[in-house]
Design a protein around this motif. Structure first.
Motif, PDB file in Angstrom:
ATOM      1  N   ASN A 112       0.127  -3.440   3.445  1.00  0.00           N
ATOM      2  CA  ASN A 112       1.286  -3.751   4.248  1.00  0.00           C
ATOM      3  C   ASN A 112       0.787  -5.293   4.892  1.00  0.00           C
ATOM      4  N   GLY A 157       1.527  -8.431   7.034  1.00  0.00           N
ATOM      5  CA  GLY A 157       2.274  -9.209   8.220  1.00  0.00           C
ATOM      6  C   GLY A 157       1.753 -10.438   8.286  1.00  0.00           C
ATOM      7  N   THR A 197       6.850  -5.255  -0.869  1.00  0.00           N
ATOM      8  CA  THR A 197       7.520  -6.564  -0.813  1.00  0.00           C
ATOM      9  C   THR A 197       8.789  -6.561  -0.223  1.00  0.00           C
ATOM     10  N   ILE A 198       9.365  -7.881   0.058  1.00  0.00           N
ATOM     11  CA  ILE A 198      10.718  -7.857   0.471  1.00  0.00           C
ATOM     12  C   ILE A 198      11.641  -8.133  -0.575  1.00  0.00           C
ATOM     13  N   ALA A 254      13.715 -14.760   4.398  1.00  0.00           N
ATOM     14  CA  ALA A 254      12.646 -13.711   4.867  1.00  0.00           C
ATOM     15  C   ALA A 254      11.394 -14.328   5.435  1.00  0.00           C
ATOM     16  N   HIS A 285       8.367 -12.502   6.477  1.00  0.00           N
ATOM     17  CA  HIS A 285       7.725 -11.282   5.489  1.00  0.00           C
ATOM     18  C   HIS A 285       7.326 -12.096   4.019  1.00  0.00           C
ATOM     19  N   ASN A 286       8.281 -12.928   3.559  1.00  0.00           N
ATOM     20  CA  ASN A 286       7.867 -13.425   2.074  1.00  0.00           C
ATOM     21  C   ASN A 286       6.533 -14.084   1.883  1.00  0.00           C
ATOM     22  N   TYR A 326       3.158 -12.083   2.341  1.00  0.00           N
ATOM     23  CA  TYR A 326       2.941 -11.191   1.337  1.00  0.00           C
ATOM     24  C   TYR A 326       2.296 -12.220   0.089  1.00  0.00           C
TER      25      TYR A 326
END
Ligand code: AMP
Length: 394
Positions: free
Chosen positions: A7, A9, A69-70, A96, A99-100, A103
């Protein structure tokens, strides 16, 4: 088969190692790092922890690394995170932003450290692939829709877990089996069949509410971006699209500056002026802070709005489920959300509600037609399972 789920961030990296060797899934190890500045060093540290714990001899023992992933352009479901997929994620980096980009950067580092190892992405949008087009569509021109201006929905792994687990706990193995077997890449999925109607309230740092019929999502509160829907900790939630150009013209703010306010200084933080953490807001409200009280009322009001929408869409309700940090822990908010809904068959048991936190439980009265439940979510398990399914089907 050992699958590492990571996960990522913008300044954190958490992991869980799953083992599927004995048919069932087992968590062998979990951990996390905060204040991460360099994913590559942190990934090496994860591998060291796994080796030192005796869980793997080397990265070769991992079947794959999985990621929650988002969103990505024209990609959803559970897929290998190839260059094309990372590029498709980049397309929505500004939608995003929290998030993106992390990742994409993190997955690239994992690939460098473990060349040839399958890096598998389960997109949060995947659970909503089966919603009707009417539920997905904003009333914008076709060209905008084609660019992705539509209701995507997020927290898919969490709501999918609730879809499965609520059916199991309600003794509806037929629906649970159907929910578990629902392959997230499976195209449109019929929602008819054995009727089980669930509204899942994922309420935490970010919150969303999803309607679920027979294990399949029919709609959700989040729209095009994770900033939408309910008021989030510091992100705005739903907002009239004309507010943004209005504020820009009136204040002289640039689009980036206004977006920053919507992403970082809005939501419960912006309304309360106290904190982005509901515990602080509730404490302030208890000592008479009116803005803090308003933030709580706003979250309650918006939550009821969405629960009501899905209650109607589903033609009634069998279970109302609360999950995530706020949903699992905050009894007064659950009580406010469920207040005066006896005519809809929702009867909360005050004692059960007040005395239950972060464990699986039914907190409605024994005679409540709608079961109100707390189910701690398990997003990593959903990712690990879908990654395994992806590997098995290759
Ligand atoms: P999550 O994003 O699921 O980790 O949820 C985080 C949020 O849950 C925090 O910002 C808190 O507002 C809220 N939360 C966590 N624990 C509690 C608690 N014991 N009581 C009230 N709110 C809580």
């Amino acid at each position: 088969m050992k699958i590492l789920v990571s996960n990522i961030g913008s300044t954190s990296l958490k992991y869980r190692l799953f083992d599927f060797s004995n048919g069932e899934s087992a968590v062998l190890a979990k951990g996390g790092f905060e204040r991460v500045t360099d994913y590559s060093t942190t990934i090496e540290e994860v591998l060291t922890q796994l080796r030192d714990g005796g869980h793997i001899r080397s990265a070769d023992d991992l079947a794959a690394v999985g990621f929650k992933t988002i969103m990505a352009k024209d990609v959803s479901g559970c897929v290998e995170a190839t260059d094309d997929v990372l590029e498709a994620m980049e397309f929505y980096s500004s939608v995003a932003p929290a998030h993106n980009p992390p990742y994409i950067a993190g997955i690239r580092q994992f690939r460098e450290i473990m060349p040839g190892k399958p890096m598998v992405a389960l997109f949060e949008t995947a659970f909503y692939q089966h919603t009707s087009v009417a539920a997905q569509r904003y009333a914008v021109p076709q060209e905008w829709y084609d660019l992705g201006v539509r209701r995507w929905g997020f927290h898919g792994a969490s709501h999918k877990y609730i879809a499965e687990r609520s059916a199991e706990l309600l003794g509806r193995e037929d629906v649970a089996e159907r929910a578990r077997s629902l392959y997230v890449n499976g195209g449109r999925h019929p929602v008819d069949g054995p009727d089980l109607r669930v509204v899942s309230c994922h309420m935490g740092g970010s919150s969303s509410i999803t309607g679920i019929r027979n294990g399949v999502a029919i709609g959700t509160s989040m729209g095009m971006s994770p900033q939408s829907g309910l008021p989030q900790n510091n992100r705005v939630g739903d907002l009239d699209s004309h507010a943004l150009p209005f504020i820009m013209r009136k204040t002289g703010m640039s689009a980036d500056e206004a977006q920053e306010v919507l992403c970082k200084q809005s939501g419960l933080q912006g309304v309360s002026g106290v904190s982005n953490d509901l515990r602080d807001i509730a404490d302030a409200a208890a000592t008479g802070n009116e803005r803090a009280q308003l933030a709580l009322e706003l979250l309650t009001h918006q939550s009821r709005h969405w629960i009501g929408a899905f209650h109607l869409d589903l033609n009634g309700l069998d279970a109302l489920v609360f999950t995530a940090g706020i949903g699992e822990n905050r009894a007064p908010l659950r009580a406010d959300i469920c207040a005066n809904l006896e005519n809809l068959g929702i009867r909360l048991d005050a004692d059960k509600n007040n005395n239950t936190r972060a464990v699986e439980a039914v907190i409605s009265t024994d005679d409540s037609p709608v079961k109100v439940m707390i189910i701690p979510t398990n997003e990593e398990l959903v990712v690990a399972r879908e990654v395994k399914r992806f590997l098995d089907n290759r």
